[in-house]
Design a protein around this motif. Structure first.
Motif, PDB file in Angstrom:
ATOM      1  N   GLY A   1     -22.563  -6.171  -1.541  1.00 55.34           N
ATOM      2  CA  GLY A   1     -23.111  -6.358  -0.202  1.00 55.34           C
ATOM      3  C   GLY A   1     -23.565  -7.777   0.036  1.00 55.34           C
ATOM      4  N   ALA A   2     -24.253  -8.361  -0.948  1.00 57.30           N
ATOM      5  CA  ALA A   2     -24.714  -9.744  -0.826  1.00 57.30           C
ATOM      6  C   ALA A   2     -23.539 -10.695  -0.688  1.00 57.30           C
ATOM      7  CB  ALA A   2     -25.574 -10.119  -2.028  1.00 57.30           C
ATOM      8  N   ARG A   3     -22.543 -10.528  -1.536  1.00 56.25           N
ATOM      9  CA  ARG A   3     -21.409 -11.448  -1.526  1.00 56.25           C
ATOM     10  C   ARG A   3     -20.595 -11.318  -0.236  1.00 56.25           C
ATOM     11  NH1 ARG A   3     -20.668 -14.097  -6.290  1.00 56.25           N
ATOM     12  NH2 ARG A   3     -18.568 -14.691  -5.645  1.00 56.25           N
ATOM     13  N   THR A   4     -20.460 -10.108   0.270  1.00 57.53           N
ATOM     14  CA  THR A   4     -19.745  -9.903   1.525  1.00 57.53           C
ATOM     15  C   THR A   4     -20.455 -10.611   2.676  1.00 57.53           C
ATOM     16  OG1 THR A   4     -18.892  -7.775   0.759  1.00 57.53           O
ATOM     17  CG2 THR A   4     -18.845  -8.163   3.122  1.00 57.53           C
ATOM     18  N   ALA A   5     -21.786 -10.646   2.605  1.00 51.31           N
ATOM     19  CA  ALA A   5     -22.578 -11.317   3.645  1.00 51.31           C
ATOM     20  C   ALA A   5     -22.668 -12.821   3.434  1.00 51.31           C
ATOM     21  CB  ALA A   5     -23.985 -10.723   3.684  1.00 51.31           C
ATOM     22  N   GLY A   6     -22.142 -13.328   2.309  1.00 51.66           N
ATOM     23  CA  GLY A   6     -22.295 -14.745   2.007  1.00 51.66           C
ATOM     24  C   GLY A   6     -23.704 -15.101   1.591  1.00 51.66           C
ATOM     25  N   ALA A   7     -24.458 -14.103   1.107  1.00 48.69           N
ATOM     26  CA  ALA A   7     -25.844 -14.321   0.676  1.00 48.69           C
ATOM     27  C   ALA A   7     -25.899 -14.467  -0.838  1.00 48.69           C
ATOM     28  CB  ALA A   7     -26.723 -13.150   1.113  1.00 48.69           C
ATOM     29  N   LEU A   8     -26.950 -15.091  -1.315  1.00 46.73           N
ATOM     30  CA  LEU A   8     -27.190 -15.194  -2.747  1.00 46.73           C
ATOM     31  C   LEU A   8     -27.532 -13.809  -3.292  1.00 46.73           C
ATOM     32  CD1 LEU A   8     -27.485 -17.615  -4.850  1.00 46.73           C
ATOM     33  CD2 LEU A   8     -29.944 -17.257  -4.587  1.00 46.73           C
ATOM     34  N   SER A   9     -26.915 -13.427  -4.370  1.00 43.04           N
ATOM     35  CA  SER A   9     -27.180 -12.124  -4.977  1.00 43.04           C
ATOM     36  C   SER A   9     -28.168 -12.280  -6.122  1.00 43.04           C
ATOM     37  CB  SER A   9     -25.881 -11.502  -5.497  1.00 43.04           C
ATOM     38  OG  SER A   9     -26.156 -10.323  -6.236  1.00 43.04           O
ATOM     39  N   VAL A  10     -29.362 -11.717  -5.922  1.00 43.91           N
ATOM     40  CA  VAL A  10     -30.370 -11.657  -6.978  1.00 43.91           C
ATOM     41  C   VAL A  10     -30.477 -10.196  -7.392  1.00 43.91           C
ATOM     42  CG1 VAL A  10     -32.793 -11.994  -7.580  1.00 43.91           C
ATOM     43  CG2 VAL A  10     -31.624 -13.652  -6.101  1.00 43.91           C
ATOM     44  N   ALA A  11     -30.174  -9.915  -8.650  1.00 43.87           N
ATOM     45  CA  ALA A  11     -30.182  -8.538  -9.137  1.00 43.87           C
ATOM     46  C   ALA A  11     -31.351  -8.327 -10.086  1.00 43.87           C
ATOM     47  CB  ALA A  11     -28.866  -8.225  -9.840  1.00 43.87           C
ATOM     48  N   VAL A  12     -31.847  -7.096 -10.095  1.00 44.99           N
ATOM     49  CA  VAL A  12     -32.877  -6.693 -11.053  1.00 44.99           C
ATOM     50  C   VAL A  12     -32.316  -5.570 -11.906  1.00 44.99           C
ATOM     51  CG1 VAL A  12     -34.937  -7.454  -9.813  1.00 44.99           C
ATOM     52  CG2 VAL A  12     -33.899  -5.265  -9.227  1.00 44.99           C
ATOM     53  N   ALA A  13     -32.532  -5.669 -13.219  1.00 47.77           N
ATOM     54  CA  ALA A  13     -31.954  -4.694 -14.153  1.00 47.77           C
ATOM     55  C   ALA A  13     -32.882  -3.501 -14.320  1.00 47.77           C
ATOM     56  CB  ALA A  13     -31.674  -5.366 -15.494  1.00 47.77           C
ATOM     57  N   THR A  14     -33.235  -2.879 -13.196  1.00 47.13           N
ATOM     58  CA  THR A  14     -34.179  -1.759 -13.215  1.00 47.13           C
ATOM     59  C   THR A  14     -33.531  -0.450 -12.779  1.00 47.13           C
ATOM     60  OG1 THR A  14     -34.894  -2.458 -11.005  1.00 47.13           O
ATOM     61  CG2 THR A  14     -36.242  -3.158 -12.872  1.00 47.13           C
ATOM     62  N   GLY A  15     -32.246  -0.493 -12.449  1.00 47.20           N
ATOM     63  CA  GLY A  15     -31.547   0.698 -11.987  1.00 47.20           C
ATOM     64  C   GLY A  15     -30.477   1.135 -12.964  1.00 47.20           C
ATOM     65  N   PRO A  16     -29.420   1.756 -12.463  1.00 45.88           N
ATOM     66  CA  PRO A  16     -28.392   2.300 -13.355  1.00 45.88           C
ATOM     67  C   PRO A  16     -27.443   1.265 -13.941  1.00 45.88           C
ATOM     68  CG  PRO A  16     -27.809   2.695 -11.066  1.00 45.88           C
ATOM     69  CD  PRO A  16     -29.190   2.128 -11.058  1.00 45.88           C
ATOM     70  N   CYS A  17     -27.489   0.029 -13.445  1.00 42.18           N
ATOM     71  CA  CYS A  17     -26.555  -1.003 -13.892  1.00 42.18           C
ATOM     72  C   CYS A  17     -27.264  -1.998 -14.809  1.00 42.18           C
ATOM     73  CB  CYS A  17     -25.955  -1.737 -12.695  1.00 42.18           C
ATOM     74  SG  CYS A  17     -25.074  -0.645 -11.555  1.00 42.18           S
ATOM     75  N   ALA A  18     -26.691  -2.222 -15.985  1.00 45.97           N
ATOM     76  CA  ALA A  18     -27.262  -3.168 -16.940  1.00 45.97           C
ATOM     77  C   ALA A  18     -27.041  -4.597 -16.490  1.00 45.97           C
ATOM     78  CB  ALA A  18     -26.635  -2.954 -18.312  1.00 45.97           C
ATOM     79  N   ALA A  19     -27.794  -5.514 -17.090  1.00 45.34           N
ATOM     80  CA  ALA A  19     -27.723  -6.925 -16.702  1.00 45.34           C
ATOM     81  C   ALA A  19     -26.303  -7.466 -16.822  1.00 45.34           C
ATOM     82  CB  ALA A  19     -28.683  -7.745 -17.562  1.00 45.34           C
ATOM     83  N   ASP A  20     -25.620  -7.151 -17.914  1.00 42.75           N
ATOM     84  CA  ASP A  20     -24.262  -7.662 -18.098  1.00 42.75           C
ATOM     85  C   ASP A  20     -23.318  -7.149 -17.016  1.00 42.75           C
ATOM     86  OD1 ASP A  20     -25.138  -9.021 -20.306  1.00 42.75           O
ATOM     87  OD2 ASP A  20     -24.248  -7.655 -21.777  1.00 42.75           O
ATOM     88  N   GLU A  21     -23.500  -5.901 -16.622  1.00 43.51           N
ATOM     89  CA  GLU A  21     -22.658  -5.315 -15.576  1.00 43.51           C
ATOM     90  C   GLU A  21     -22.913  -5.991 -14.234  1.00 43.51           C
ATOM     91  OE1 GLU A  21     -21.652  -0.887 -13.684  1.00 43.51           O
ATOM     92  OE2 GLU A  21     -23.205  -1.117 -15.223  1.00 43.51           O
ATOM     93  N   LEU A  22     -24.164  -6.300 -13.950  1.00 44.12           N
ATOM     94  CA  LEU A  22     -24.518  -6.973 -12.700  1.00 44.12           C
ATOM     95  C   LEU A  22     -23.935  -8.385 -12.654  1.00 44.12           C
ATOM     96  CD1 LEU A  22     -28.191  -5.714 -12.609  1.00 44.12           C
ATOM     97  CD2 LEU A  22     -26.425  -5.106 -10.938  1.00 44.12           C
ATOM     98  N   LEU A  23     -24.022  -9.088 -13.780  1.00 43.33           N
ATOM     99  CA  LEU A  23     -23.445 -10.423 -13.850  1.00 43.33           C
ATOM    100  C   LEU A  23     -21.926 -10.376 -13.675  1.00 43.33           C
ATOM    101  CD1 LEU A  23     -25.514 -11.949 -16.786  1.00 43.33           C
ATOM    102  CD2 LEU A  23     -25.633 -12.618 -14.378  1.00 43.33           C
ATOM    103  N   ALA A  24     -21.299  -9.405 -14.323  1.00 44.09           N
ATOM    104  CA  ALA A  24     -19.843  -9.277 -14.225  1.00 44.09           C
ATOM    105  C   ALA A  24     -19.408  -8.966 -12.798  1.00 44.09           C
ATOM    106  CB  ALA A  24     -19.353  -8.194 -15.180  1.00 44.09           C
ATOM    107  N   ALA A  25     -20.272  -8.284 -12.050  1.00 44.73           N
ATOM    108  CA  ALA A  25     -19.960  -7.953 -10.658  1.00 44.73           C
ATOM    109  C   ALA A  25     -20.122  -9.148  -9.726  1.00 44.73           C
ATOM    110  CB  ALA A  25     -20.851  -6.807 -10.183  1.00 44.73           C
TER     111      ALA A  25
END
Length: 240
Positions: free
Chosen positions: A190-214
């Protein structure tokens, strides 16, 4: 895909910060016309730990419908819209009916048991202290999202519901958000589609590595790190 802020060439040794994290502050200086900036936040597992309340609602839904639902499993898959979970337990022709019942049960069973995530209030307040607007963009039924925030005393400047993954870009663009904070790879998209900076927090179902890979630009352990990150981002400090 919309254009995305060009990554900095700065490097970092922090394993939870993407090496492509933007180290300038695009859009964070107050706009000359509106005198404000906007940062978006996801709700479930970003600002609130909705697992206890959602589990209780699924258990009541199971009792009301006589249909088995593994509520413990369901709460490990939070992020996508409700209907994507219901298809695991109900036939297609019942999804609309059961979804409506779930949303009717939700205020009674889900609001009180749901706590704020660590750092949630401070993250919203950090944006507002910086002269910006903090908005919530979520896939959740909007009235229920507002009930959560009101119950927890989290005062967002706007709440927009019913948007998931790339569709979140609709609200992010409408409100001029330059940063979107979330816990799921759908939030990254969603962030990337909007051209926004994506800041992720590793507090949900996706691990940090998965968020970075996305494609997340920055991954934080949780929102307690957000105010310091925001301060460094505004100041344009390398590695922020």
């Amino acid at each position: 895909m919309s254009s995305h802020p060009a990554p900095s060439t700065a490097t970092t040794t922090d394993p939870h910060v993407s090496p492509t994290a933007t180290t300038t502050a695009p859009g964070l200086a107050p706009d000359a016309a509106s005198h404000t900036v906007t940062i978006g936040f996801d709700l479930d597992m970003t600002l609130i730990d909705s697992r206890p309340g959602i589990k209780a609602t699924y258990e009541e839904l199971s009792a009301r419908t006589g249909t088995y639902i593994d509520a413990d499993l369901a709460v490990t898959r939070l992020g996508p819209p409700l209907e994507q979970e219901l298809v695991h337990w109900f036939p297609d022709e019942r999804i609309e009916e059961v979804g409506q019942l779930y949303r009717e049960l939700y205020p009674e069973y889900a609001i009180t048991p749901t706590p704020a995530m660590a750092g949630a209030r401070a993250a919203i307040e950090a944006v507002q202290r910086a002269g910006g607007r903090a908005i919530v963009v979520t896939a959740k039924h909007e009235p229920n999202a507002k009930l959560h925030l009101s119950h927890l005393g989290i005062e967002a400047d706007a709440v927009i519901g019913w948007l998931w993954a790339e569709a979140k870009a609709e609200a992010l663009r409408e409100y001029g958000a330059t940063v979107y904070v979330g816990d799921h790879t759908g939030d990254v998209r969603g962030a990337r589609t909007a051209g926004a900076l994506s800041v992720a927090v590793a507090t949900g179902p996706c691990a940090a590595d998965e968020l970075l890979a996305a494609g997340a630009d920055v991954v934080l352990d949780d929102l307690t790190a957000f105010p310091a990150w925001l301060a460094g981002h505004i100041a344009g400090r390398p590695g922020a």
